[in-house]
Design an enzyme around this catalytic site. Structure first.
Site, PDB file in Angstrom:
ATOM      1  N   LYS A  54       0.804  -1.222   0.000  1.00 51.89           N
ATOM      2  CA  LYS A  54       0.000   0.000   0.000  1.00 51.89           C
ATOM      3  C   LYS A  54       0.833   1.265   0.000  1.00 51.89           C
ATOM      4  CE  LYS A  54      -4.244  -1.407  -0.070  1.00 51.89           C
ATOM      5  NZ  LYS A  54      -5.113  -1.019  -1.175  1.00 51.89           N
TER       6      LYS A  54
HETATM    7  N1  PMP Z   1      -3.192  -7.812   1.878  1.00 53.19           N
HETATM    8  C1  PMP Z   1      -3.156  -6.867   2.826  1.00 53.19           C
HETATM    9  C2  PMP Z   1      -2.570  -7.201   4.162  1.00 53.19           C
HETATM   10  C3  PMP Z   1      -3.676  -5.592   2.578  1.00 53.19           C
HETATM   11  O1  PMP Z   1      -3.647  -4.641   3.531  1.00 53.19           O
HETATM   12  C4  PMP Z   1      -4.243  -5.338   1.312  1.00 53.19           C
HETATM   13  C5  PMP Z   1      -4.815  -3.972   1.037  1.00 53.19           C
HETATM   14  N2  PMP Z   1      -6.128  -3.825   1.531  1.00 53.19           N
HETATM   15  C6  PMP Z   1      -4.294  -6.356   0.362  1.00 53.19           C
HETATM   16  C7  PMP Z   1      -3.729  -7.580   0.676  1.00 53.19           C
HETATM   17  C8  PMP Z   1      -4.988  -6.217  -0.980  1.00 53.19           C
HETATM   18  O2  PMP Z   1      -4.535  -5.172  -1.780  1.00 53.19           O
HETATM   19  P1  PMP Z   1      -5.534  -4.386  -2.724  1.00 53.19           P
HETATM   20  O3  PMP Z   1      -6.312  -3.429  -1.851  1.00 53.19           O
HETATM   21  O4  PMP Z   1      -4.628  -3.666  -3.669  1.00 53.19           O
HETATM   22  O5  PMP Z   1      -6.443  -5.328  -3.392  1.00 53.19           O
END
Ligand code: PMP
Length: 334
Positions: A54
């Site tokens: 992120k």
């Molecule tokens: N794994 C974790 C621990 C996350 O914090 C996130 C972000 N919400 C994701 C996976 C998935 O990423 P995205 O929001 O880009 O789908």
């Protein structure tokens, strides 16, 4: 393979820490893949300065708002988040001199709130046990604060196209280059969907034969929606940051070829194995994704294929959860 440090890494000085975001290493799995002929590589996003994938979207969201004239010096960034997005935004805001206000439901661990506060963010803890449209709901409250605060923007990660676009511009091209165009399968998860959508879109433009496969926690609606076009029933699950009970606008379903459901137990078990057997200290969603990547690699059974899976964040954030045997036993995971 006997070198102690990586060759040619960080050879030049950076102007600030934001320049170190991205270009995370691609690393081959060696032990958990025993007996599998297809090579599996992981994109280790915990190498980012805030410890997660992120970090890529924090600066991207802020810079898009700057370009559009919605965010001016001294401005405020507001979001309903207690997780990695908060860290990514707070890190970029610290460097660029903005204030952050985050709202977070009270079920979130104290450590996560402390982490955001460490970066200088203000965190407003809201009750979890209110309906989604209640004014005290953390998303509703973030929206209201953004509207009522002068020179404030709502980061809006589930709707803001700067999120998937950040991955289209960074994660996708990095994987294409790091695999020298040999990647055949991308395995990722979807929280907002930003990672899988942006990365997958870029890779498919380079080679339409690349398969993009999503790991969905048992209880989330994405897998059923992709299969049937209907939301179906959701239920609670323990893996954090992934899956959903509704559909965000940052998940481009046409980019994802299929979603498959993975249980909490399999996800946590694999996260612990990645730490103990591969030295990759990761969170639960990484275990979820790696479980599916190994399934895919086994099915493909081809030494010339190349499976890449995303490891979204560091295990440090889960020491009192999946890395705590007592917590695991209390939750029937061991
Ligand atoms: N794994 C974790 C621990 C996350 O914090 C996130 C972000 N919400 C994701 C996976 C998935 O990423 P995205 O929001 O880009 O789908």
């Amino acid at each position: 393979m006997n070198q102690v440090t990586a060759p040619m890494r960080h050879q030049k000085a950076y102007d600030n820490v934001l320049q170190t975001i991205g270009w995370t290493p691609l690393i081959r799995l060696n032990r958990v893949t025993e007996g599998i002929r297809t090579p599996v590589y992981v994109k280790a996003e915990f190498f980012n300065p805030g410890g997660s994938v992120k970090d890529r979207i924090g600066p991207a969201i802020i810079e898009a708002a700057e370009r559009e004239g919605r965010l001016k010096p001294g401005g405020v960034i507001v979001e309903g988040t207690s997780g990695n997005t908060g860290v990514g935004l707070a890190l970029a805001a610290a460097v660029k001199g903005y204030r952050c206000i985050f709202t977070s439901p009270d079920k979130m661990s104290r450590e996560k709130v402390k982490l955001l506060e460490a970066f200088g963010a203000e965190v407003i803890v809201t009750p979890t046990a209110v309906p989604p449209d209640h004014p005290d709901n953390y998303v509703m409250m973030a929206r209201r604060i953004a509207e009522e605060t002068p020179n404030a923007i709502l980061a809006n990660q589930f709707y803001n196209q700067a999120n998937p676009e950040a991955h289209y511009r960074s994660t996708g091209p990095e994987l294409w280059e790091q695999t020298e165009g040999r990647i055949t399968h991308l395995v990722a998860s979807a929280g907002t969907g930003g990672t899988i959508s942006g990365t997958g879109k870029y890779l498919k433009e380079r080679n339409p034969a690349i398969r993009v496969i999503g790991a969905d926690p048992d209880g989330s609606v994405y897998a059923n929606y992709k299969r049937t076009g209907e939301l179906g029933e959701d239920h609670p699950y323990k893996v954090e940051g992934v899956g959903n009970d509704k559909l965000p606008e940052t998940l481009w379903f046409d980019v994802v070829d299929e979603f498959r459901t993975i249980t909490d137990k399999d996800a946590f078990d694999m996260a612990r194995r990645l730490t103990r057997e591969e030295g990759l200290f990761v969170g639960g969603s990484a275990g979820l994704i790696a479980t599916l990547a190994l399934q895919v690699a086994r099915e493909v059974d081809d030494p010339d294929a190349l499976v890449v899976c995303i490891l979204p964040d560091t295990g440090e954030r889960y020491l009192s959860k999946l890395y705590d045997d007592e917590w695991m036993r209390d939750n029937d995971m061991m």
